[in-house]
Design a protein around this motif. Structure first.
Motif, PDB file in Angstrom:
ATOM      1  N   ALA A  42       0.839  -1.203   0.000  1.00  0.00           N
ATOM      2  CA  ALA A  42       0.000   0.000   0.000  1.00  0.00           C
ATOM      3  C   ALA A  42       0.875   1.254   0.000  1.00  0.00           C
ATOM      4  O   ALA A  42       0.556   2.241  -0.667  1.00  0.00           O
ATOM      5  N   GLY A  43       1.984   1.221   0.726  1.00  0.00           N
ATOM      6  CA  GLY A  43       2.900   2.364   0.765  1.00  0.00           C
ATOM      7  C   GLY A  43       3.527   2.658  -0.582  1.00  0.00           C
ATOM      8  O   GLY A  43       3.702   3.821  -0.954  1.00  0.00           O
ATOM      9  N   ARG A  44       3.842   1.607  -1.323  1.00  0.00           N
ATOM     10  CA  ARG A  44       4.385   1.793  -2.675  1.00  0.00           C
ATOM     11  C   ARG A  44       3.364   2.501  -3.557  1.00  0.00           C
ATOM     12  O   ARG A  44       3.692   3.402  -4.328  1.00  0.00           O
ATOM     13  N   ALA A  45       2.105   2.113  -3.417  1.00  0.00           N
ATOM     14  CA  ALA A  45       1.035   2.741  -4.211  1.00  0.00           C
ATOM     15  C   ALA A  45       0.868   4.213  -3.828  1.00  0.00           C
ATOM     16  O   ALA A  45       0.708   5.064  -4.709  1.00  0.00           O
ATOM     17  N   VAL A  46       0.920   4.523  -2.547  1.00  0.00           N
ATOM     18  CA  VAL A  46       0.822   5.923  -2.106  1.00  0.00           C
ATOM     19  C   VAL A  46       2.014   6.715  -2.629  1.00  0.00           C
ATOM     20  O   VAL A  46       1.856   7.834  -3.120  1.00  0.00           O
ATOM     21  N   PHE A  47       3.201   6.146  -2.529  1.00  0.00           N
ATOM     22  CA  PHE A  47       4.423   6.806  -3.000  1.00  0.00           C
ATOM     23  C   PHE A  47       4.302   7.193  -4.471  1.00  0.00           C
ATOM     24  O   PHE A  47       4.689   8.283  -4.878  1.00  0.00           O
ATOM     25  N   ALA A  48       3.721   6.302  -5.264  1.00  0.00           N
ATOM     26  CA  ALA A  48       3.628   6.519  -6.712  1.00  0.00           C
ATOM     27  C   ALA A  48       2.426   7.363  -7.118  1.00  0.00           C
ATOM     28  O   ALA A  48       2.420   7.931  -8.212  1.00  0.00           O
ATOM     29  N   ASP A  49       1.431   7.462  -6.255  1.00  0.00           N
ATOM     30  CA  ASP A  49       0.179   8.141  -6.598  1.00  0.00           C
ATOM     31  C   ASP A  49       0.389   9.648  -6.691  1.00  0.00           C
ATOM     32  O   ASP A  49       0.727  10.303  -5.714  1.00  0.00           O
ATOM     33  N   ARG A  50       0.149  10.197  -7.855  1.00  0.00           N
ATOM     34  CA  ARG A  50       0.354  11.637  -8.093  1.00  0.00           C
ATOM     35  C   ARG A  50      -0.645  12.499  -7.331  1.00  0.00           C
ATOM     36  O   ARG A  50      -0.442  13.696  -7.190  1.00  0.00           O
ATOM     37  N   LYS A  51      -1.734  11.914  -6.840  1.00  0.00           N
ATOM     38  CA  LYS A  51      -2.732  12.681  -6.099  1.00  0.00           C
ATOM     39  C   LYS A  51      -2.612  12.485  -4.593  1.00  0.00           C
ATOM     40  O   LYS A  51      -3.350  13.089  -3.836  1.00  0.00           O
ATOM     41  N   LEU A  52      -1.707  11.660  -4.138  1.00  0.00           N
ATOM     42  CA  LEU A  52      -1.503  11.443  -2.705  1.00  0.00           C
ATOM     43  C   LEU A  52      -0.114  11.933  -2.322  1.00  0.00           C
ATOM     44  O   LEU A  52       0.095  13.111  -2.121  1.00  0.00           O
ATOM     45  N   GLY A  53       0.814  10.991  -2.236  1.00  0.00           N
ATOM     46  CA  GLY A  53       2.162  11.368  -1.844  1.00  0.00           C
ATOM     47  C   GLY A  53       2.874  12.205  -2.892  1.00  0.00           C
ATOM     48  O   GLY A  53       3.553  13.162  -2.582  1.00  0.00           O
ATOM     49  N   ASN A  54       2.691  11.816  -4.140  1.00  0.00           N
ATOM     50  CA  ASN A  54       3.373  12.475  -5.266  1.00  0.00           C
ATOM     51  C   ASN A  54       4.879  12.540  -5.032  1.00  0.00           C
ATOM     52  O   ASN A  54       5.547  13.496  -5.416  1.00  0.00           O
ATOM     53  N   CYS A  55       5.404  11.525  -4.386  1.00  0.00           N
ATOM     54  CA  CYS A  55       6.822  11.489  -4.032  1.00  0.00           C
ATOM     55  C   CYS A  55       7.731  11.516  -5.264  1.00  0.00           C
ATOM     56  O   CYS A  55       8.832  12.056  -5.219  1.00  0.00           O
ATOM     57  N   LEU A  56       7.253  10.939  -6.370  1.00  0.00           N
ATOM     58  CA  LEU A  56       8.070  10.897  -7.586  1.00  0.00           C
ATOM     59  C   LEU A  56       8.251  12.269  -8.214  1.00  0.00           C
ATOM     60  O   LEU A  56       9.112  12.443  -9.076  1.00  0.00           O
ATOM     61  N   ALA A  57       7.492  13.239  -7.797  1.00  0.00           N
ATOM     62  CA  ALA A  57       7.676  14.598  -8.320  1.00  0.00           C
ATOM     63  C   ALA A  57       9.049  15.132  -7.928  1.00  0.00           C
ATOM     64  O   ALA A  57       9.619  15.958  -8.640  1.00  0.00           O
ATOM     65  N   CYS A  58       9.585  14.646  -6.825  1.00  0.00           N
ATOM     66  CA  CYS A  58      10.873  15.156  -6.325  1.00  0.00           C
ATOM     67  C   CYS A  58      11.965  14.104  -6.203  1.00  0.00           C
ATOM     68  O   CYS A  58      13.140  14.449  -6.133  1.00  0.00           O
ATOM     69  N   HIS A  59      11.584  12.821  -6.130  1.00  0.00           N
ATOM     70  CA  HIS A  59      12.567  11.761  -5.866  1.00  0.00           C
ATOM     71  C   HIS A  59      12.627  10.743  -7.000  1.00  0.00           C
ATOM     72  O   HIS A  59      11.595  10.339  -7.524  1.00  0.00           O
ATOM     73  N   THR A  60      13.824  10.286  -7.318  1.00  0.00           N
ATOM     74  CA  THR A  60      13.976   9.136  -8.201  1.00  0.00           C
ATOM     75  C   THR A  60      13.857   7.877  -7.354  1.00  0.00           C
ATOM     76  O   THR A  60      14.160   7.886  -6.159  1.00  0.00           O
ATOM     77  N   ASN A  61      13.406   6.802  -7.992  1.00  0.00           N
ATOM     78  CA  ASN A  61      13.215   5.555  -7.278  1.00  0.00           C
ATOM     79  C   ASN A  61      13.243   4.422  -8.296  1.00  0.00           C
ATOM     80  O   ASN A  61      12.282   4.221  -9.034  1.00  0.00           O
ATOM     81  N   THR A  62      14.329   3.696  -8.333  1.00  0.00           N
ATOM     82  CA  THR A  62      14.486   2.604  -9.287  1.00  0.00           C
ATOM     83  C   THR A  62      13.385   1.562  -9.150  1.00  0.00           C
ATOM     84  O   THR A  62      12.959   0.968 -10.135  1.00  0.00           O
ATOM     85  N   ASP A  63      12.904   1.336  -7.921  1.00  0.00           N
ATOM     86  CA  ASP A  63      11.849   0.352  -7.702  1.00  0.00           C
ATOM     87  C   ASP A  63      10.566   0.722  -8.448  1.00  0.00           C
ATOM     88  O   ASP A  63       9.741  -0.140  -8.713  1.00  0.00           O
ATOM     89  N   LEU A  64      10.394   1.982  -8.779  1.00  0.00           N
ATOM     90  CA  LEU A  64       9.212   2.434  -9.524  1.00  0.00           C
ATOM     91  C   LEU A  64       9.597   2.881 -10.934  1.00  0.00           C
ATOM     92  O   LEU A  64       9.046   3.837 -11.476  1.00  0.00           O
ATOM     93  N   SER A  65      10.525   2.154 -11.538  1.00  0.00           N
ATOM     94  CA  SER A  65      11.012   2.533 -12.867  1.00  0.00           C
ATOM     95  C   SER A  65       9.918   2.493 -13.930  1.00  0.00           C
ATOM     96  O   SER A  65      10.043   3.135 -14.968  1.00  0.00           O
TER      97      SER A  65
END
Length: 150
Positions: free
Chosen positions: A48-71
């Motif tokens: 569930a945390g991976r999904a939140v991390f990737a979700d552009r409407k929730l965490g939107n973590c990928l807007a600022c961080h690279t993450n090979t696991d979510l390539s």
């Protein structure tokens, strides 16, 4: 059938009780840059945390961080540090503090505080007084980040 419905009702009550017992954003205990105690008393779910991390409407973590696991996701940002190996750099209590309110950990950071409900400007009134993530979503993201080892 009665037993199935009774069991479902008990499960809903237990889930509601667990949610109501979550630490409120204003009551999160920071101690020397860490948040030792779980915000929910429940373990986080890394899937569930991976999904939140990737979700552009929730965490939107990928807007600022690279993450090979979510390539498989496009448009990783490079403003924040890479997430590869983050679990080797930070422990659970440190990651919980960073996700909850990074401004209490890193002076001058532009990272949003994901679990506060006041002291910020919200562009839409519907979101005033609410945190970006729930307490359980914070725990889920922390559980996911703990899987990111080099």
């Amino acid at each position: 059938m009665k037993h199935a419905l009774g069991g479902a009702a008990l499960a809903i009550m237990a889930a509601t009780s667990a949610y109501s017992e979550a630490v409120k954003p204003a009551n999160v205990a920071f101690n020397d840059g860490i948040v030792e105690a779980s915000l929910t008393g429940q373990p986080g779910d890394p899937v569930a945390g991976r999904a939140v991390f990737a979700d552009r409407k929730l965490g939107n973590c990928l807007a600022c961080h690279t993450n090979t696991d979510l390539s498989e996701e496009s448009f990783h940002g490079e403003v924040g540090p890479p997430m590869d190996g983050v679990a080797d750099r930070w422990g659970e209590a440190e990651l919980r503090a960073i996700v909850t309110n990074s401004k209490k950990v890193f002076e001058g950071t532009i990272m949003p505080a994901f679990y506060i409900d006041s002291g910020y400007e919200r562009p839409l009134e519907d979101f005033a007084g609410t945190s970006i993530l729930t307490a359980q979503q914070v725990e889920d993201v922390v559980a996911y980040l703990l899987t990111l080892k080099e």
